[in-house]
Design an enzyme around this catalytic site. Structure first.
Site, PDB file in Angstrom:
ATOM      1  N   GLU A   1      10.615  17.701 -25.235  1.00 34.25           N
ATOM      2  CA  GLU A   1       9.708  18.206 -24.187  1.00 34.25           C
ATOM      3  C   GLU A   1      10.041  19.664 -23.852  1.00 34.25           C
ATOM      4  O   GLU A   1       9.156  20.449 -23.536  1.00 34.25           O
ATOM      5  CB  GLU A   1       9.791  17.352 -22.918  1.00 34.25           C
TER       6      GLU A   1
ATOM      7  N   HIS B   1      10.284   8.456 -27.194  1.00 33.52           N
ATOM      8  CA  HIS B   1       9.121   9.269 -26.821  1.00 33.52           C
ATOM      9  C   HIS B   1       9.206  10.669 -27.422  1.00 33.52           C
ATOM     10  O   HIS B   1       8.250  11.161 -28.036  1.00 33.52           O
ATOM     11  CB  HIS B   1       9.019   9.334 -25.287  1.00 33.52           C
TER      12      HIS B   1
ATOM     13  N   ASN C   1      -0.070  17.936 -22.576  1.00 32.51           N
ATOM     14  CA  ASN C   1      -0.115  16.821 -23.531  1.00 32.51           C
ATOM     15  C   ASN C   1      -0.008  17.298 -24.980  1.00 32.51           C
ATOM     16  O   ASN C   1      -0.276  16.525 -25.907  1.00 32.51           O
ATOM     17  CB  ASN C   1      -1.417  16.031 -23.356  1.00 32.51           C
TER      18      ASN C   1
ATOM     19  N   HIS D   1       1.669   9.591 -28.794  1.00 28.27           N
ATOM     20  CA  HIS D   1       1.508   8.294 -28.109  1.00 28.27           C
ATOM     21  C   HIS D   1       1.007   7.218 -29.069  1.00 28.27           C
ATOM     22  O   HIS D   1       1.378   6.049 -28.951  1.00 28.27           O
ATOM     23  CB  HIS D   1       0.542   8.426 -26.927  1.00 28.27           C
TER      24      HIS D   1
ATOM     25  N   LYS E   1       6.378  23.956 -15.893  1.00 25.77           N
ATOM     26  CA  LYS E   1       5.527  22.807 -15.549  1.00 25.77           C
ATOM     27  C   LYS E   1       4.939  22.960 -14.151  1.00 25.77           C
ATOM     28  O   LYS E   1       3.785  22.611 -13.907  1.00 25.77           O
ATOM     29  CB  LYS E   1       6.348  21.512 -15.676  1.00 25.77           C
TER      30      LYS E   1
ATOM     31  N   GLU F   1      -4.919  16.539 -13.381  1.00 27.81           N
ATOM     32  CA  GLU F   1      -5.270  16.712 -14.803  1.00 27.81           C
ATOM     33  C   GLU F   1      -6.778  16.698 -15.054  1.00 27.81           C
ATOM     34  O   GLU F   1      -7.273  15.979 -15.914  1.00 27.81           O
ATOM     35  CB  GLU F   1      -4.571  15.637 -15.651  1.00 27.81           C
TER      36      GLU F   1
ATOM     37  N   ARG G   1       0.817  -1.238   0.000  1.00 26.69           N
ATOM     38  CA  ARG G   1       0.000   0.000   0.000  1.00 26.69           C
ATOM     39  C   ARG G   1       0.846   1.281   0.000  1.00 26.69           C
ATOM     40  O   ARG G   1       0.358   2.360   0.347  1.00 26.69           O
ATOM     41  CB  ARG G   1      -0.984   0.034   1.164  1.00 26.69           C
TER      42      ARG G   1
ATOM     43  N   LYS H   1       3.156  11.721 -12.118  1.00 32.42           N
ATOM     44  CA  LYS H   1       2.553  10.668 -12.950  1.00 32.42           C
ATOM     45  C   LYS H   1       3.413   9.404 -12.854  1.00 32.42           C
ATOM     46  O   LYS H   1       4.635   9.476 -12.982  1.00 32.42           O
ATOM     47  CB  LYS H   1       2.455  11.117 -14.407  1.00 32.42           C
TER      48      LYS H   1
ATOM     49  N   HIS I   1       1.031  15.058 -27.755  1.00 33.82           N
ATOM     50  CA  HIS I   1       1.161  13.723 -27.177  1.00 33.82           C
ATOM     51  C   HIS I   1       0.090  12.730 -27.627  1.00 33.82           C
ATOM     52  O   HIS I   1       0.334  11.524 -27.575  1.00 33.82           O
ATOM     53  CB  HIS I   1       1.171  13.790 -25.647  1.00 33.82           C
TER      54      HIS I   1
ATOM     55  N   ARG J   1      -4.008  21.036 -16.804  1.00 32.23           N
ATOM     56  CA  ARG J   1      -2.800  20.210 -17.018  1.00 32.23           C
ATOM     57  C   ARG J   1      -2.813  19.499 -18.371  1.00 32.23           C
ATOM     58  O   ARG J   1      -1.764  19.105 -18.883  1.00 32.23           O
ATOM     59  CB  ARG J   1      -2.643  19.196 -15.864  1.00 32.23           C
TER      60      ARG J   1
HETATM   61  N1  GLY Z   1       3.954  14.848 -19.274  1.00 33.04           N
HETATM   62  C1  GLY Z   1       2.792  15.597 -19.100  1.00 33.04           C
HETATM   63  C2  GLY Z   1       2.409  15.799 -17.691  1.00 33.04           C
HETATM   64  O1  GLY Z   1       3.194  15.538 -16.787  1.00 33.04           O
HETATM   65  O2  GLY Z   1       1.305  16.184 -17.419  1.00 33.04           O
END
Ligand code: GLY
Length: 364
Positions: A176, A266, A244, A251, A226, A236, A112, A134, A247, A240
């Site tokens: 990025e 990436h 993306n 992706h 950021k 998000e 946990r 994330k 992305h 946020r």
């Molecule tokens: N890589 C995008 C974010 O961290 O929201």
């Protein structure tokens, strides 16, 4: 050691002496066991440079996106269990985004949740992957399908690790940073692009202290961009989503090439995604065509991606339909409007995507 306050009280430290910083952290916190997660690269080029005076066990996994899966996460859990890690153990993630995403997920779910800290060793991980909470892994070759939001106790950044990167890996992270430029400050975009083009022409790419010092300020600036977004919308729910940018289609490319066993990084996928995004922004939101061309010409000078352009549009679109960011079966993307403002949740049809993929094929 310079300390800045970051997301929800998480500290980021810029450290010139990582061994001492870690020892300081451990002396202030009592852990029963310390584990360091590495791959073959960070074991050799990063861990070996540290002279740590505390006891720790190494958990070593294979590098690369294709190993970012449940089997590797399971291996991390097994290693912790095998070494009798209890809930007061600490996991230190020493590596790029693959290591920190999986290590953070494994730590957050083991018994946990145990504490973890991130030490990003790639540019991509410094400016993006390890900051913002994330975590996760790819599932059924779909990017980051399983994961959760979970913050490290602390993040230690030592930009000297940039010297250990191959040029392709370094450029992976530049994507990025360029994204941050498009989102927050076009002058910053051009500054980063020019510096990268200049250094790419230099055979000694980043091999000198001078050139990695150039990047120190840019890493800090990118993190500060950021930081503002993530502090406002950690999970998000809205704002946020702008991070993306490029992305969704990016992706889809990553998943497609992963499924076909072709190595696409990436950041390279994000550049392909951003070219499509610029085209869609011109078509749908009145983004300036001239500016689009100027931006794409910088991308072309930095990245040669022509070998990735032999695909059928429908094969990429298939992956886009599974994107986490979609809602009720609609494909939703972030685009830039005529004032360069990022607008999220723009509905895009499959035929519009197909047209942007056709546009991408004309670029190289
Ligand atoms: N890589 C995008 C974010 O961290 O929201």
């Amino acid at each position: 050691m310079l300390k800045i306050i970051f997301i929800w009280g998480i500290m980021i430290y810029y450290s010139d002496n990582l061994s001492r910083s870690l020892e300081g952290y451990l002396s202030e916190n009592s852990y029963t066991k310390v584990f360091i997660l590495v791959d073959e690269n960070t074991d050799k080029h990063c861990l070996a440079l540290l002279s740590l005076s505390f006891e720790y066990k190494v958990i070593k996994i294979k590098s690369g996106e294709k190993n970012k899966n449940i089997n590797t996460v399971s291996f991390i859990w097994e290693s912790l269990l095998f070494e009798n890690a209890d809930r007061n153990a600490l996991l230190i993630n020493l590596g790029g985004g693959v290591i920190s995403d999986m290590g953070a997920f494994a730590a957050s779910s083991y018994k946990r949740g145990i504490d973890f800290i991130n030490i990003p060793t790639t540019l991509l991980a410094m400016v993006d992957a390890t900051v913002g909470g994330k975590t996760g892994f790819n599932f059924l070759n779909k990017k980051n399908m399983i994961g959760l939001f979970s913050n490290p106790k602390e993040i230690f950044i030592d930009v000297k690790f940039l010297l250990s990167l191959e040029k392709r890996e370094f450029l992976n992270g530049v994507a990025e940073v360029l994204k941050h430029g498009l989102l927050f400050d076009l002058d910053y975009f051009y500054k980063v692009a020019e510096l990268t083009i200049h250094q790419s022409l230099n055979r000694e790419f980043l091999a000198s202290k001078l050139s990695y010092r150039d990047w120190e300020e840019l890493v800090k600036k990118s993190i500060s961009f950021k930081e503002k977004v993530v502090n406002e919308d950690f999970e998000e729910k809205g704002l946020r989503k702008i991070l993306n940018l490029g992305h969704s289609i990016g992706h889809a490319f990553e998943s497609y090439f992963l499924d076909n066993n072709i190595d696409l990084k990436h950041g390279e996928a994000v550049i392909l995604g951003m070219i499509c995004m610029l085209n869609l922004s011109c078509e749908k939101l009145g983004f300036d065509f001239e500016l689009q061309n100027r931006i794409i010409s910088k991308f072309k000078k930095i990245y040669s991606l022509n070998i990735y352009l032999f695909f059928e549009n429908k094969n990429i679109i298939k992956y886009l339909i599974d994107d986490k960011k979609n809602k009720n079966g609609n494909i939703l993307m972030v685009l830039l409007d005529d004032k360069l403002k990022a607008i999220y949740d723009i509905k895009i049809t499959e035929s519009e995507i197909s047209e942007s993929l056709d546009f991408l094929k004309t670029i190289y």
